[in-house]
Motif scaffolding. Structure first.
Motif, PDB file in Angstrom:
ATOM      1  N   ARG A  97       2.560 -13.227   6.211  1.00 29.44           N
ATOM      2  CA  ARG A  97       2.467 -11.704   5.042  1.00 29.44           C
ATOM      3  C   ARG A  97       3.325 -11.998   4.057  1.00 29.44           C
ATOM      4  O   ARG A  97       4.705 -13.047   4.005  1.00 29.44           O
ATOM      5  CB  ARG A  97       3.429 -10.982   5.794  1.00 29.44           C
ATOM      6  CG  ARG A  97       3.264 -10.316   7.455  1.00 29.44           C
ATOM      7  CD  ARG A  97       4.253  -8.984   7.467  1.00 29.44           C
ATOM      8  NE  ARG A  97       3.473  -8.684   8.714  1.00 29.44           N
ATOM      9  CZ  ARG A  97       3.893  -7.966   9.991  1.00 29.44           C
ATOM     10  NH1 ARG A  97       5.100  -7.414   9.844  1.00 29.44           N
ATOM     11  NH2 ARG A  97       3.220  -7.039  10.761  1.00 29.44           N
ATOM     12  N   GLN A  98       3.386 -11.150   2.479  1.00 24.21           N
ATOM     13  CA  GLN A  98       4.262 -11.504   1.962  1.00 24.21           C
ATOM     14  C   GLN A  98       5.046 -10.902   1.079  1.00 24.21           C
ATOM     15  O   GLN A  98       5.780 -11.485   0.172  1.00 24.21           O
ATOM     16  CB  GLN A  98       3.115 -11.569   0.217  1.00 24.21           C
ATOM     17  CG  GLN A  98       1.780 -12.125   0.381  1.00 24.21           C
ATOM     18  CD  GLN A  98       2.067 -13.758   0.328  1.00 24.21           C
ATOM     19  OE1 GLN A  98       2.452 -14.461   0.273  1.00 24.21           O
ATOM     20  NE2 GLN A  98       1.471 -13.864   1.030  1.00 24.21           N
ATOM     21  N   THR A  99       5.517 -10.447   2.411  1.00 23.61           N
ATOM     22  CA  THR A  99       7.020  -9.316   1.941  1.00 23.61           C
ATOM     23  C   THR A  99       7.602  -9.838   2.684  1.00 23.61           C
ATOM     24  O   THR A  99       7.927 -11.259   2.900  1.00 23.61           O
ATOM     25  CB  THR A  99       7.016  -8.052   2.755  1.00 23.61           C
ATOM     26  OG1 THR A  99       6.261  -8.120   4.068  1.00 23.61           O
ATOM     27  CG2 THR A  99       5.400  -6.952   1.726  1.00 23.61           C
TER      28      THR A  99
END
Length: 131
Positions: A97-99
């Motif tokens: 996940r890039q968040t």
């Protein structure tokens, strides 16, 4: 005065839970909108809270009957499962996940799952199985 058997109480709780869950799912799925359906769903939510409270009380009551060695094993299982689930979730969120990582959510899910894995069978144990 005769003592009321706890197995009968448990079986009544489980039966009411299953039947009311089926009825509530039917009400929600069919989108039934009348006053009785709304009151039934609200009553179901209240019953669900009481059911969870009963599980906690039954687990604590049965935990008192368990030997210390078994409690230590369960605590070890709880801690190791919590660390494993938390670590796995953090690594998954970091790489896939890039968040931003939501530690609050990760630790709550890991806490609930590890408590369930370590202590869930105590809510269903009878005196014969606990010793």
């Amino acid at each position: 005065m005769k003592k009321f058997p706890t197995n009968l109480i448990s079986n009544m709780f489980y039966t009411i839970f299953v039947v009311s869950t089926i009825i509530t799912l039917f009400i929600v799925y069919k989108d039934i909108d009348n006053s009785f359906a709304i009151k039934f769903v609200i009553g179901y939510v209240v019953f669900l809270m009481l059911f969870i409270f009963y599980f906690i009380v039954a687990t604590v009551n049965n935990m008192r009957k368990v030997k210390w060695v078994d409690i230590i094993k369960r605590m070890y299982r709880f801690i190791s499962t919590f660390v494993l689930l938390s670590g796995t979730s953090i690594i998954y969120c970091y790489f896939f996940r890039q968040t931003e990582i939501d530690y609050y959510r990760i630790f709550h899910i890991a806490l609930g799952l590890s408590l369930g894995i370590a202590f869930f069978d105590l809510a269903f144990s009878s005196k014969k199985n606990v010793d």
